[in-house]
Write an enzyme that holds these catalytic residues in place. Structure first.
Site, PDB file in Angstrom:
ATOM      1  N   ASP A  10      55.055  37.158  50.343  1.00  0.00           N
ATOM      2  CA  ASP A  10      54.003  37.232  51.358  1.00  0.00           C
ATOM      3  C   ASP A  10      53.652  35.812  51.778  1.00  0.00           C
ATOM      4  O   ASP A  10      53.119  35.029  50.986  1.00  0.00           O
ATOM      5  CB  ASP A  10      52.783  37.943  50.766  1.00  0.00           C
ATOM      6  CG  ASP A  10      51.663  38.117  51.782  1.00  0.00           C
ATOM      7  OD1 ASP A  10      51.851  37.734  52.953  1.00  0.00           O
ATOM      8  OD2 ASP A  10      50.598  38.624  51.391  1.00  0.00           O
ATOM      9  N   GLU A 106      56.072  39.497  55.540  1.00  0.00           N
ATOM     10  CA  GLU A 106      56.305  40.044  54.208  1.00  0.00           C
ATOM     11  C   GLU A 106      57.712  40.613  54.088  1.00  0.00           C
ATOM     12  O   GLU A 106      58.226  41.210  55.042  1.00  0.00           O
ATOM     13  CB  GLU A 106      55.315  41.170  53.888  1.00  0.00           C
ATOM     14  CG  GLU A 106      53.896  40.743  53.643  1.00  0.00           C
ATOM     15  CD  GLU A 106      53.028  41.931  53.257  1.00  0.00           C
ATOM     16  OE1 GLU A 106      52.353  41.856  52.223  1.00  0.00           O
ATOM     17  OE2 GLU A 106      53.050  42.943  53.978  1.00  0.00           O
TER      18      GLU A 106
END
Length: 417
Positions: A10, A106
């Protein structure tokens, strides 16, 4: 780790970090990505501004009361898309091709075999983190576990620029004490429903009887219960760079031939798919649906129906796509009981590459509304909830429901004739 090993990568404060790649000064002062006007809404804030109280979705006039001289950066979706593609490709080429991109900032990696060349799982995670920092001037947080859900949850433990692991044996200690609202896949509506079961933490959900949760929330409840207990078994979707389609299916908890119920399911599925396509900065040329009927002993080909249509101009807009979904559905549905229903968007293209000849009126409308809706989409995606909707779209949604139900009955009567 058990058998499979997953990473969730992330990127930290991604939108604003993209601007800081060429201008490191942005990381040294409080800054936000936001349209610089009186009605601007914060899309992303850097960590210096977050520490002072700035949050995503905060109106810029309130931000200026907290930090009068805050640095405001206009959003640049082309830049974010380019950085995303280049970074994901570099990670895939360098570390493992088993990558699944789930949003612009992500991705999941499956490293069950590839981590061994780095000695340990944590060594590999730290290598990736340093690789991203050295080559792209970005920081990322990495969650490590035995399935996608647990790695996603672990990635939140040590932000920004951290690596965290959660073994299946650690879920009671690390996962279960968390508030149910912090569970990936649980929104405000689901949290409200959980009140009936007195579920306040992820542990409360995990300790419920599976059948009780299924009765409350259907298939979604089953998936949440499985995740809360760390039991999900995952595979990586390798179609990440030129992902050709995005879809969602819903298995009904009870067989149904109720038009109102089926149309509601179709709209919800269409909205979910449109949001996923928008999050990937794509638009679709093809709209498709799938319907599976009650099993009367026929072959699958007889109880499963699929239809699709190709649009003249690609779209990711719910109000443009949903009428086509209904048209496809009523082109073959004959009133039989439905077991499963699904919506898929395919033949995807980059959102910013779509070119359309607009009338003067259309140009004026776009100038007025496009910025607002773009910001709303970004905010809804960043908080993983559809909290914001324009008044116009709310009216359109209500009118669409009303018109669609009328259309359904007319079509049904025509088929009888």
């Amino acid at each position: 780790m058990d058998n499979k090993v997953f990473f969730l990568i992330d990127f930290d404060a991604f939108f604003i970090s993209c601007h800081a790649i060429e201008n490191k000064y942005i990381n040294e002062v409080p800054a936000v990505v936001c349209e610089n006007n009186k009605k601007g809404i914060v899309i992303t804030a850097n960590y210096k501004s977050r520490a002072i109280g700035v949050k995503t979705a905060m109106p810029i006039f309130k931000v200026k009361k907290i930090i009068p001289d805050i640095l405001i950066i206009n959003p640049d979706m082309d830049l974010y898309s380019q950085v995303s593609r280049e970074t994901f490709k570099a990670i895939s080429d360098t570390f493992t091709s088993k990558m699944e991109v789930v949003s612009i900032d992500e991705c999941f990696l499956e490293v069950s075999d590839s981590y061994k060349k780095y000695g340990t799982v944590m060594n590999m995670a730290n290598e990736i983190k340093e690789f991203v920092k050295t080559n792209f001037n970005l920081t990322c947080s990495i969650g490590v576990s035995s399935n996608k859900f647990l790695s996603k949850m672990a990635s939140e433990f040590n932000k920004p620029d951290g690596v965290s692991k959660m073994l299946p044996t650690e879920i009671e200690e690390k996962l279960w004490p968390l508030d149910i609202q912090k569970m990936y896949g649980v929104g405000a509506a689901t949290t409200k429903k959980f009140e009936a079961l007195k579920v306040k933490t992820i542990g409360d959900l995990a300790r419920q009887k599976r059948e009780t949760v299924i009765e409350l929330l259907g298939k979604h409840g089953f998936n949440l219960w499985i995740n809360a207990n760390g039991l999900s078994e995952d595979e990586i979707n390798l179609n990440y760079f030129e992902i050709n389609s995005v879809g969602n299916e819903w298995t009904l908890t009870q067989l149904s031939n109720n038009e109102y119920e089926l149309e509601n399911h179709l709209r919800d599925l269409t909205e979910m798919v449109c949001n996923r396509v928008k999050k990937r900065l794509k638009k679709a040329y093809t709209v498709a649906i799938v319907v599976v009927y009650k099993d009367f002993g026929e072959k699958l080909s007889k109880k499963k129906k699929t239809r699709q249509i190709t649009l003249k101009t690609p779209s990711n807009d719910l109000e443009e796509i949903f009428p086509h979904v209904l048209e496809l559905f009523y082109s073959f549905w004959n009133g039989d009981l439905v077991k499963l229903i699904g919506v898929r968007l395919a033949n995807l293209v980059e959102d910013f590459s779509v070119k359309k000849q607009l009338s003067i009126d259309e140009v004026n409308v776009i100038k007025k509304y496009n910025v607002v809706e773009s910001i709303m989409d970004n905010i809804n995606n960043s908080i993983n909830k559809k909290m914001l909707i324009t008044g116009t779209n709310l009216i359109k949604k209500n009118e669409k429901y009303s018109n669609n139900f009328k259309y359904s009955k007319v079509e049904k009567e025509n088929r009888k004739k």
